[in-house]
Design a protein around this motif. Structure first.
Motif, mmCIF file in Angstrom:
data_model
loop_
_atom_site.group_PDB
_atom_site.id
_atom_site.type_symbol
_atom_site.label_atom_id
_atom_site.label_comp_id
_atom_site.label_asym_id
_atom_site.label_seq_id
_atom_site.Cartn_x
_atom_site.Cartn_y
_atom_site.Cartn_z
ATOM 1 N N LEU A 16 42.501 29.956 34.369
ATOM 2 C CA LEU A 16 42.116 30.399 35.703
ATOM 3 C C LEU A 16 40.733 31.039 35.617
ATOM 4 C CD1 LEU A 16 45.463 31.862 37.083
ATOM 5 C CD2 LEU A 16 44.356 29.710 37.705
ATOM 6 N N PRO A 17 39.985 31.026 36.700
ATOM 7 C CA PRO A 17 38.606 31.523 36.661
ATOM 8 C C PRO A 17 38.513 32.969 36.167
ATOM 9 C CG PRO A 17 39.026 30.354 38.714
ATOM 10 C CD PRO A 17 40.354 30.486 38.024
ATOM 11 N N ARG A 32 43.060 40.248 36.488
ATOM 12 C CA ARG A 32 43.966 40.379 37.633
ATOM 13 C C ARG A 32 44.404 39.012 38.149
ATOM 14 N NH1 ARG A 32 46.693 44.570 37.322
ATOM 15 N NH2 ARG A 32 45.448 46.397 36.794
ATOM 16 N N THR A 33 43.491 38.058 38.171
ATOM 17 C CA THR A 33 43.853 36.713 38.612
ATOM 18 C C THR A 33 44.963 36.139 37.744
ATOM 19 O OG1 THR A 33 41.643 36.284 39.479
ATOM 20 C CG2 THR A 33 42.985 34.360 38.947
ATOM 21 N N ARG A 34 44.859 36.361 36.446
ATOM 22 C CA ARG A 34 45.844 35.793 35.524
ATOM 23 C C ARG A 34 47.186 36.524 35.581
ATOM 24 N NH1 ARG A 34 42.899 33.024 30.337
ATOM 25 N NH2 ARG A 34 41.222 32.058 31.547
ATOM 26 N N ASP A 62 47.020 34.528 26.567
ATOM 27 C CA ASP A 62 46.359 33.847 27.682
ATOM 28 C C ASP A 62 45.858 34.849 28.716
ATOM 29 O OD1 ASP A 62 46.724 31.414 26.521
ATOM 30 O OD2 ASP A 62 48.089 30.612 28.017
ATOM 31 N N LEU A 63 46.599 35.919 28.932
ATOM 32 C CA LEU A 63 46.107 36.989 29.798
ATOM 33 C C LEU A 63 44.828 37.590 29.215
ATOM 34 C CD1 LEU A 63 49.472 38.855 30.512
ATOM 35 C CD2 LEU A 63 48.257 37.320 32.071
ATOM 36 N N CYS A 106 46.332 24.173 34.257
ATOM 37 C CA CYS A 106 47.586 24.847 33.976
ATOM 38 C C CYS A 106 48.289 25.308 35.271
ATOM 39 C CB CYS A 106 47.333 26.067 33.098
ATOM 40 S SG CYS A 106 46.757 25.641 31.420
ATOM 41 N N VAL A 107 47.845 24.800 36.414
ATOM 42 C CA VAL A 107 48.450 25.236 37.671
ATOM 43 C C VAL A 107 48.732 24.047 38.592
ATOM 44 C CG1 VAL A 107 47.551 27.590 37.647
ATOM 45 C CG2 VAL A 107 46.148 25.753 38.605
ATOM 46 N N GLY A 108 49.091 22.895 38.006
ATOM 47 C CA GLY A 108 49.323 21.702 38.814
ATOM 48 C C GLY A 108 50.613 21.722 39.597
ATOM 49 N N GLY A 109 51.593 22.493 39.124
ATOM 50 C CA GLY A 109 52.872 22.552 39.826
ATOM 51 C C GLY A 109 53.678 21.277 39.717
#
Length: 593
Positions: A85-86, A102-104, A130-131, A314-317
């Motif tokens: 994530l960005p 925070r985004t992660r 990853d965080l 990593c966020v394709g769902g």
């Protein structure tokens, strides 16, 4: 984002392809006959569904995929931490808790909330590294935890993660560091002094803040008993053993789990469970091999395992590409998804299975509450010969027989995507009191899987019901807005048609039985509709045909447990390009008892 998968990209970047990580080469499909024996009289334990898990299977806010594509799989585990994530996480924020971190953490906790509460109650391995930002996209000048023995910032980071988890009120397993064995995630390497300083300081801080913290590690990138042995020797001596011993990508999962137990036993270590929170290489992601892998996980007694992510990190769902998007962008199941659905239906008590040394194997269970025996079969080599499944001990489960005996259904799960539903290969009914039966499987597709169910067979005739029947009862139709009726149609069952040409119009069929057969018009002006059986994924049906067939079968449901069910029909927004309209005209149904 580099499209290469997380592990493969890291290996290539480091010039490393360890023996333990060699991707199995798929050999040519053979055609040798196989035999598998299932003994219903011998139980081997309670079903745990180990393997029904996903690494980064949900989207960023945890809302996708929708429940109708998630709940049927009865997910037991998941893993994530906001990778890619960005903002690059804690690292990108200058080694503090800024917007990148925070985004992660917000994404991870949204996924935790979805999967560990309410109807799912799965476990979630929170990927701490990853965080922090170690997702192979971290900057070249990254200062890794405990560089030159200084763990101060790393310990501060661990405290921040714990504070955020505790503030959420959610439960997680702390997965400290992903694949630290000399890859792009942790260049200093596993089992080095810096690695153990990183590990020990994290475990001590976690247990200082949360004495009961569940901790997972070391999460090495492949089965490597030497790595695990060194790790266990150090962490036992240091008092920093994890609560779960974890590794990735076993080639022989059953044998590796037994070896891991031996490593623990040899050291007098007890109270630690086992997990493999990434499994299946890209070349292994086929319905047949996946089913075989699940049979091995089920037999091994491992506590948890999660499907790896390769193409949509990593966020394709998409539940790690077991779902695919059609032309409209809607998520639809693949053969792999149906393997997981079938695995979820293997419920109750596991029973003994003997694959007689072949490449085909099975996991089987009997469930008295559901009155069902389920057998999932896969093959590790792509064999295409005939597989003969013998099921013994039928009389040990007298509840399985109905008034008409025992219904035996064989389904093929093709390795394709999208796949609206498996194909019924054969059905048979055996008499009550039969002690043994055989199901021959003509294994035609090298990468396909198969699923056998045994359920009580009913007696009685098939019920036929016109689409105009709307009086509530055992079987009837319900129509929403924008549906009409035409009488006097000579080529239809009762001379009537119930129709709609408005996209989004909904009708429901309430029926009581084990299978539904829908008859409707196929013609040049007919459109498409979706039909959803209970909470299963919706199937798209195209009623266009170059010549009219007013009463043909347009959809047959898969067999279901005897009882009340609902099939929901929705007129689709699109249509076959050759069709002149969106019309959907329902004729009648048949309901099997």
């Amino acid at each position: 984002m580099n499209p290469l998968p997380r592990v493969l990209r890291a290996l290539l970047a480091g010039g490393l392809v360890a023996t333990a990580l060699t991707v199995p080469a798929a050999g040519p499909a053979s055609a040798a006959d196989q035999s598998v024996t299932v003994d219903l009289a011998t139980t081997t334990g309670t079903v745990t569904r180990a393997g029904a898990g996903f690494l980064y299977g949900l989207n960023q806010d945890g809302t996708q995929p929708p429940d109708n594509l998630l709940s049927p799989l009865q997910v037991t585990s998941a893993r994530g931490g906001g990778a890619r994530l960005p903002g690059h996480g804690w690292i990108g924020d200058g080694y503090r808790a800024g917007t990148g971190y925070r985004t992660r953490i917000n994404s991870a906790l949204a996924q935790v909330r979805r999967l560990t509460t309410g109807q799912y109650n799965a476990s979630y391995d929170l990927l701490v590294s990853d965080l922090w930002g170690a997702d192979t996209e971290q900057p070249a000048n990254t200062v890794y935890p405990c560089t030159n023995g200084d763990c101060t910032n790393w310990v501060s980071f661990i405290g921040q993660v714990v504070a955020d988890v505790q503030a959420s009120g959610l439960r997680v397993r702390y997965d400290i560091y992903n694949e630290p064995d000399g890859t792009g995630f942790f260049p200093p390497g596993v089992n080095t002094p810096q690695y153990f300083q990183m590990w020990d300081s994290a475990v001590r801080e976690l247990r200082r803040l949360v004495p009961s913290a569940q901790i997972t590690g070391p999460g090495v990138s492949g089965w490597n008993p030497n790595y695990l042995s060194t790790f266990l020797d150090h962490t036992k001596a240091a008092g920093t053993l994890p609560t779960t011993l974890d590794w990735h990508f076993s080639g022989t999962p059953y044998q590796d789990v037994q070896t891991a137990r031996s490593l623990l036993s040899q050291r007098g270590i007890t109270g630690i469970d086992l997990s493999m929170n990434e499994y299946l290489f890209p070349g292994d992601q086929h319905a047949g091999y996946q089913a075989w892998y699940l049979t091995q996980l089920a037999k091994s007694g491992i506590s948890r395992a999660s499907h790896a992510i390769w193409t949509d990190c990593c966020v394709g769902g998409t539940l790690d590409s077991t779902l695919v998007r059609d032309g409209s962008g809607a998520l639809r199941p693949t053969g792999q998804w149906w393997v997981y659905k079938s695995y979820a239906d293997v419920s109750g008590q596991l029973v003994a299975v003997n694959n007689n040394g072949g490449s085909t194997d099975a996991v089987a269970a009997k469930d008295q509450t559901a009155r069902r025996v389920a057998v999932l079969l896969g093959d590790k080599t792509g064999n295409t010969g005939t597989t003969r499944v013998t099921i013994n001990g039928l009389t040990s489960s007298p509840w399985l027989a109905g008034a008409g005996g025992i219904q035996v259904t064989l389904q093929r799960i093709p390795d394709q995507g999208p796949l609206d539903q498996p194909a019924v290969v054969s059905t048979q009914v055996v008499a009550a009191g039969t002690s043994s039966l055989q199901v021959p499987i003509p294994w035609t597709g090298a990468q396909d899987a198969y699923f056998i169910t045994l359920t009580p067979a009913s007696t009685g005739a098939v019920t036929t019901l016109d689409a105009t029947a709307t009086t509530p009862g055992a079987n009837y139709f319900e129509y929403g807005a924008n549906w009409g009726r035409t009488d006097g149609v000579a080529d239809m069952y009762a001379g009537t048609a119930n129709w709609s040409y408005t996209p989004g119009s909904t009708a429901r069929i309430r029926f009581t039985g084990t299978q539904l057969i829908l008859h409707a018009v196929r013609d040049q002006d007919q459109g498409r509709f979706t039909i959803q059986l209970d909470n299963a994924p919706a199937v798209t049906i195209d009623d266009y045909a170059p010549a009219r067939n007013a009463s043909g079968v347009v959809w047959t449901s898969p067999p279901v447990a005897a009882g009340q069910h609902t099939a929901t029909i929705v007129v689709a927004q699109d249509k076959n390009p050759a069709s002149t309209g969106h019309n959907i005209a329902l004729d009648y149904i048949e309901v099997k008892p």
